[in-house]
Design a protein around this motif. Structure first.
Motif, PDB file in Angstrom:
ATOM      1  N   LEU A  69       0.828  -1.210   0.000  1.00  0.00           N
ATOM      2  CA  LEU A  69       0.000   0.000   0.000  1.00  0.00           C
ATOM      3  C   LEU A  69       0.861   1.258   0.000  1.00  0.00           C
ATOM      4  N   VAL A  70       1.902   1.267   0.826  1.00  0.00           N
ATOM      5  CA  VAL A  70       2.798   2.425   0.888  1.00  0.00           C
ATOM      6  C   VAL A  70       3.565   2.578  -0.418  1.00  0.00           C
ATOM      7  N   ALA A  71       4.033   1.468  -0.986  1.00  0.00           N
ATOM      8  CA  ALA A  71       4.754   1.520  -2.263  1.00  0.00           C
ATOM      9  C   ALA A  71       3.866   2.068  -3.370  1.00  0.00           C
ATOM     10  N   TRP A  72       2.573   1.725  -3.323  1.00  0.00           N
ATOM     11  CA  TRP A  72       1.616   2.262  -4.307  1.00  0.00           C
ATOM     12  C   TRP A  72       1.427   3.765  -4.124  1.00  0.00           C
ATOM     13  N   ALA A  73       1.277   4.197  -2.883  1.00  0.00           N
ATOM     14  CA  ALA A  73       1.011   5.607  -2.613  1.00  0.00           C
ATOM     15  C   ALA A  73       2.245   6.481  -2.792  1.00  0.00           C
ATOM     16  N   TRP A  74       3.425   5.946  -2.480  1.00  0.00           N
ATOM     17  CA  TRP A  74       4.642   6.756  -2.460  1.00  0.00           C
ATOM     18  C   TRP A  74       5.466   6.573  -3.730  1.00  0.00           C
ATOM     19  N   LEU A  75       5.685   5.326  -4.122  1.00  0.00           N
ATOM     20  CA  LEU A  75       6.568   5.052  -5.255  1.00  0.00           C
ATOM     21  C   LEU A  75       5.829   4.864  -6.569  1.00  0.00           C
ATOM     22  N   GLY A  76       4.504   4.817  -6.499  1.00  0.00           N
ATOM     23  CA  GLY A  76       3.728   4.631  -7.713  1.00  0.00           C
ATOM     24  C   GLY A  76       3.696   3.206  -8.209  1.00  0.00           C
ATOM     25  N   ASP A  77       4.080   2.245  -7.350  1.00  0.00           N
ATOM     26  CA  ASP A  77       3.999   0.843  -7.745  1.00  0.00           C
ATOM     27  C   ASP A  77       2.548   0.473  -8.015  1.00  0.00           C
ATOM     28  N   PRO A  83      -6.068  -5.218  -9.102  1.00  0.00           N
ATOM     29  CA  PRO A  83      -7.344  -5.520  -8.428  1.00  0.00           C
ATOM     30  C   PRO A  83      -7.222  -6.644  -7.406  1.00  0.00           C
ATOM     31  N   SER A  84      -6.406  -7.661  -7.720  1.00  0.00           N
ATOM     32  CA  SER A  84      -6.212  -8.744  -6.752  1.00  0.00           C
ATOM     33  C   SER A  84      -5.543  -8.222  -5.484  1.00  0.00           C
ATOM     34  N   GLY A  85      -4.692  -7.203  -5.636  1.00  0.00           N
ATOM     35  CA  GLY A  85      -4.040  -6.604  -4.480  1.00  0.00           C
ATOM     36  C   GLY A  85      -5.031  -5.859  -3.597  1.00  0.00           C
ATOM     37  N   ILE A  86      -5.973  -5.153  -4.231  1.00  0.00           N
ATOM     38  CA  ILE A  86      -7.000  -4.444  -3.469  1.00  0.00           C
ATOM     39  C   ILE A  86      -7.878  -5.437  -2.715  1.00  0.00           C
ATOM     40  N   ALA A 135       6.462  -0.742   7.026  1.00  0.00           N
ATOM     41  CA  ALA A 135       6.289  -0.530   5.590  1.00  0.00           C
ATOM     42  C   ALA A 135       6.899   0.801   5.156  1.00  0.00           C
ATOM     43  N   LEU A 136       6.691   1.846   5.952  1.00  0.00           N
ATOM     44  CA  LEU A 136       7.277   3.155   5.630  1.00  0.00           C
ATOM     45  C   LEU A 136       8.807   3.075   5.646  1.00  0.00           C
ATOM     46  N   ALA A 137       9.345   2.342   6.611  1.00  0.00           N
ATOM     47  CA  ALA A 137      10.800   2.204   6.701  1.00  0.00           C
ATOM     48  C   ALA A 137      11.347   1.432   5.502  1.00  0.00           C
ATOM     49  N   ALA A 138      10.628   0.389   5.098  1.00  0.00           N
ATOM     50  CA  ALA A 138      11.072  -0.401   3.943  1.00  0.00           C
ATOM     51  C   ALA A 138      11.071   0.441   2.671  1.00  0.00           C
ATOM     52  N   THR A 139      10.040   1.251   2.509  1.00  0.00           N
ATOM     53  CA  THR A 139       9.959   2.103   1.321  1.00  0.00           C
ATOM     54  C   THR A 139      11.014   3.191   1.364  1.00  0.00           C
ATOM     55  N   THR A 194      -2.030  -9.398  -2.007  1.00  0.00           N
ATOM     56  CA  THR A 194      -1.539  -8.025  -2.099  1.00  0.00           C
ATOM     57  C   THR A 194      -0.134  -7.961  -2.659  1.00  0.00           C
ATOM     58  N   THR A 195       0.722  -8.899  -2.251  1.00  0.00           N
ATOM     59  CA  THR A 195       2.109  -8.893  -2.709  1.00  0.00           C
ATOM     60  C   THR A 195       2.294  -9.581  -4.046  1.00  0.00           C
ATOM     61  N   GLY A 196       1.260 -10.243  -4.543  1.00  0.00           N
ATOM     62  CA  GLY A 196       1.343 -10.917  -5.825  1.00  0.00           C
ATOM     63  C   GLY A 196       1.943 -12.304  -5.762  1.00  0.00           C
ATOM     64  N   VAL A 197       2.243 -12.802  -4.561  1.00  0.00           N
ATOM     65  CA  VAL A 197       2.860 -14.121  -4.426  1.00  0.00           C
ATOM     66  C   VAL A 197       1.954 -15.211  -4.991  1.00  0.00           C
ATOM     67  N   LEU A 198       0.669 -15.167  -4.659  1.00  0.00           N
ATOM     68  CA  LEU A 198      -0.255 -16.196  -5.130  1.00  0.00           C
ATOM     69  C   LEU A 198      -0.436 -16.135  -6.642  1.00  0.00           C
TER      70      LEU A 198
END
Length: 294
Positions: free
Chosen positions: A107-115, A119-122, A162-166, A281-285
């Motif tokens: 979620l943070v990567a989407w909001a901050w980095l534009g990743d 829809p599956s993530g949502i 999450a913020l720290a990772a981003t 959310t992470t796309g692993v599945l």
């Protein structure tokens, strides 16, 4: 991933899962801030010789402000928040809430980095949060303010992770992971020690509390970081981060084994929903489905 690396992944999950047990034991006697101040100091001092041995600290001076920030928002604050949560909830319960970290990371990567967030993530985010709701409401009693505060603290901690990772991805990608781990722990300790001195326990903590914080710092933080970064260098971050799926199992197991914590069906259900949400959310599945089709 060979057998040895797989075993190292399991050991890493066991060490990180045990951190919730150690916090559950130490926090009531030392206080959340005091416990985490000692944890991060012990971890930083443990990692320091490795830092100089591998000579990975050169050229890091210009990154110090960002590393200090990561130390505060990625260790000091979330560690203390989770320790505070363990004053109310069980070690296993806290480990399940901690599993929401990759969801917030996406979620943070989407909001901050534009990743891109598919829809599956949502859907995964919604399922994951549903898992948190199941945890809160599945205890068979009306949620109290104390429980709500504990859950909010743990979830806020995962958002800070999450913020720290981003932040790390954005500003510290070129810093050696061992350097980042060591210095971030030392900066975290430096930020917490003044507060810890203002909240010194009235009674000397017991021997088991001291052993808990020492093991928390050396095993669940220092040694765990060494294994973590070794796996990242050998098998890559994606495979290494599958450790997220194992940590709640160990958190529940250690709490049951050493503290006789009960494992309820609502905890199992909430855990499964959260892990399903993380996978989506992470796309692993989705990646695994594509791998099977290919």
């Amino acid at each position: 991933m060979n057998l040895r690396q797989l075993l190292e992944l399991v050991v890493l999950a066991a060490l990180w899962g045990a951190s919730f047990l150690f916090m559950r034991i130490g926090a009531p006697e030392m206080g959340p801030i005091g416990l985490i101040a000692i944890r991060t100091l012990v971890a930083g001092l443990f990692l320091l010789p490795f830092l100089f041995f591998y000579n990975s600290h050169r050229g890091v001076r210009r990154h110090v402000p960002a590393i200090a920030l990561v130390g505060i928002i990625g260790s000091a604050m979330p560690f203390a928040l989770i320790a505070y949560a363990t004053l109310t909830v069980t070690a296993g319960y806290a480990s399940i809430l901690n599993a929401t970290t990759p969801m917030f990371g996406a979620l943070v990567a989407w909001a901050w980095l534009g990743d891109r967030l598919k829809p599956s993530g949502i859907i995964g985010l919604l399922i994951g949060f549903a898992g948190v709701i199941v945890l809160v409401w599945g205890r068979g009693e009306m949620p109290t303010l104390q429980l709500g505060t504990a859950v909010a603290a743990a979830v806020t901690a995962t958002l800070l992770y999450a913020l720290a990772a981003t932040t790390t991805k954005r500003y510290l990608a070129e810093v050696h992971p061992l350097t980042l781990a060591t210095l971030s722990q030392l900066f975290a300790a430096a930020s917490l020690l003044p507060l810890a001195l203002l909240a010194v326990p009235e009674q000397m903590p017991s021997a088991i509390a001291w052993w808990s914080v020492i093991l928390l710092g050396i095993a669940s933080t220092g040694i765990a970081y060494v294994i973590y970064f070794k796996l990242i260098s050998q098998v890559g971050p994606t495979k290494t981060l599958t450790v997220t799926y194992l940590i709640p199992a160990f958190g529940l197991f250690w709490g049951w084994l050493f503290l006789e914590e009960q494992i309820s069906m609502s905890m199992v259900a909430g855990c499964l929903l959260i892990l399903l949400g993380v996978g989506l959310t992470t796309g692993v599945l989705a990646n695994r489905r594509r791998g099977v089709k290919g």
